[in-house]
Design a protein around this motif. Sequence first.
Motif, PDB file in Angstrom:
ATOM      1  N   VAL A 222      36.577  53.360  65.961  1.00 24.45           N
ATOM      2  CA  VAL A 222      36.019  54.195  64.985  1.00 24.45           C
ATOM      3  C   VAL A 222      35.201  53.652  63.868  1.00 24.45           C
ATOM      4  O   VAL A 222      35.685  52.711  63.260  1.00 24.45           O
ATOM      5  CB  VAL A 222      37.310  55.135  64.407  1.00 24.45           C
ATOM      6  N   GLN A 223      34.181  54.305  63.581  1.00 25.24           N
ATOM      7  CA  GLN A 223      33.170  53.911  62.470  1.00 25.24           C
ATOM      8  C   GLN A 223      33.114  55.188  61.268  1.00 25.24           C
ATOM      9  O   GLN A 223      33.266  56.001  61.746  1.00 25.24           O
ATOM     10  CB  GLN A 223      31.818  53.371  62.610  1.00 25.24           C
ATOM     11  N   VAL A 224      32.764  54.656  60.042  1.00 23.59           N
ATOM     12  CA  VAL A 224      32.695  55.841  59.157  1.00 23.59           C
ATOM     13  C   VAL A 224      31.674  55.255  58.181  1.00 23.59           C
ATOM     14  O   VAL A 224      31.442  54.073  57.870  1.00 23.59           O
ATOM     15  CB  VAL A 224      34.190  56.002  58.276  1.00 23.59           C
ATOM     16  N   VAL A 251      36.331  57.888  48.744  1.00 25.92           N
ATOM     17  CA  VAL A 251      36.630  59.256  47.930  1.00 25.92           C
ATOM     18  C   VAL A 251      35.344  59.597  47.448  1.00 25.92           C
ATOM     19  O   VAL A 251      34.433  58.535  46.641  1.00 25.92           O
ATOM     20  CB  VAL A 251      37.524  59.014  46.768  1.00 25.92           C
ATOM     21  N   GLY A 252      34.722  60.768  47.383  1.00 24.37           N
ATOM     22  CA  GLY A 252      33.622  61.205  46.582  1.00 24.37           C
ATOM     23  C   GLY A 252      32.316  61.019  47.751  1.00 24.37           C
ATOM     24  O   GLY A 252      31.151  61.410  47.274  1.00 24.37           O
ATOM     25  N   GLU A 253      32.573  60.756  48.983  1.00 21.93           N
ATOM     26  CA  GLU A 253      31.389  60.408  49.910  1.00 21.93           C
ATOM     27  C   GLU A 253      31.355  61.649  50.901  1.00 21.93           C
ATOM     28  O   GLU A 253      32.619  62.000  51.169  1.00 21.93           O
ATOM     29  CB  GLU A 253      31.388  59.110  50.605  1.00 21.93           C
ATOM     30  N   ARG A 254      30.197  62.115  51.204  1.00 23.56           N
ATOM     31  CA  ARG A 254      30.412  63.059  52.563  1.00 23.56           C
ATOM     32  C   ARG A 254      30.474  62.109  53.581  1.00 23.56           C
ATOM     33  O   ARG A 254      29.506  61.099  53.946  1.00 23.56           O
ATOM     34  CB  ARG A 254      28.855  63.680  52.407  1.00 23.56           C
ATOM     35  N   LEU A 255      31.067  62.362  54.588  1.00 21.63           N
ATOM     36  CA  LEU A 255      31.414  61.346  55.421  1.00 21.63           C
ATOM     37  C   LEU A 255      30.976  61.776  57.094  1.00 21.63           C
ATOM     38  O   LEU A 255      31.103  62.716  57.365  1.00 21.63           O
ATOM     39  CB  LEU A 255      33.045  61.228  55.421  1.00 21.63           C
ATOM     40  N   THR A 256      30.451  60.708  57.560  1.00 27.09           N
ATOM     41  CA  THR A 256      30.108  60.760  58.795  1.00 27.09           C
ATOM     42  C   THR A 256      30.917  59.666  59.890  1.00 27.09           C
ATOM     43  O   THR A 256      31.146  58.629  59.501  1.00 27.09           O
ATOM     44  CB  THR A 256      28.625  60.200  59.024  1.00 27.09           C
ATOM     45  N   SER A 269      29.810  62.383  64.624  1.00 25.67           N
ATOM     46  CA  SER A 269      29.928  63.710  63.703  1.00 25.67           C
ATOM     47  C   SER A 269      29.503  63.504  62.339  1.00 25.67           C
ATOM     48  O   SER A 269      29.895  63.001  61.611  1.00 25.67           O
ATOM     49  CB  SER A 269      31.476  64.149  63.747  1.00 25.67           C
ATOM     50  N   VAL A 270      28.246  64.133  62.299  1.00 23.04           N
ATOM     51  CA  VAL A 270      27.467  63.786  60.966  1.00 23.04           C
ATOM     52  C   VAL A 270      27.746  64.783  59.983  1.00 23.04           C
ATOM     53  O   VAL A 270      27.771  65.925  59.865  1.00 23.04           O
ATOM     54  CB  VAL A 270      25.871  63.959  61.378  1.00 23.04           C
TER      55      VAL A 270
END
Length: 289
Positions: A222-224, A251-256, A269-270
Amino acid sequence: MQFPLGSLVTLSLLFLVTFSLLPYYVHANIGSSWRHAAHNMLGGGSDKLTDLDSHRPLFTAGPWNHAHATFYEGGSGTFGGACGYEDVVKQGYGLDTAAVSTVMFKKGETCGACYEIKCVNSPQWCKPGQPSIHVTATNLCPPNYYQSSDNGGWCNPPRQHFDLAKPAYLKIAAYKAGIVPIHYRRIPCKKHGGIRFTITGNPYFNLVNVWNVGGAGVVTGVQVKGDHKMKHWREMKRNWGQRWETSAMLVGERLTFRVRASDGRYSTSVRVVPKNWRFGQTFEGKNFP
């Protein structure tokens, strides 16, 4: 149940694994295979995240193998023990689940694998018509070295063995049998909706439970990445089962999220996690076909 010791050990594992949830390790560079898969993000911030698996065939059923099956008692909140699934019914696995022996479990790498199982060569105990069941590996059946592998220590290495959830076992065999010979094979996992990402932890230690995975069903990486301070991929580390950790500041990031399955396919998953996300929330991403 004819094998209370093995059952009790399997059920108790859920409580033992919780002691592993301590914030540790800071992760560095991602591996070369991940760098290839991620395209280096083509400039660091591009949204054009192409999964490099279009050339790979879809996951298909494997060959039949021989093993044995027993059963253990429990419920929706315990059948997911060693894999980190909190409630196998609510998370879409149902009660057709199995704890697999050590050599099959592979330190959690097999969590999420789907199998077709048939009771065979035991007319006295197999259900009429030899029906097959589809189960998901959600738990570990640990070894019992106080008993021989052919007399109670069914999950001792190098045995391949399924300790089925009792409701699943009773679909193929009689309760009194206790243990039956089976044929089994890996099959594709059919899921409703996308991969789910449940985020827990704290700002300095993030733990992501990855579940409802289709296709091969087994997550091997898994990567983020975020879209503000953390614009580059961070590789996550398996903490236990299908719970993946990172000490990166999410925290505070829009994550992919980018998920790698055991058959080599990728699913990206964008920006499925908004920047105002909170710990304890679950988000739905893209699944494997």
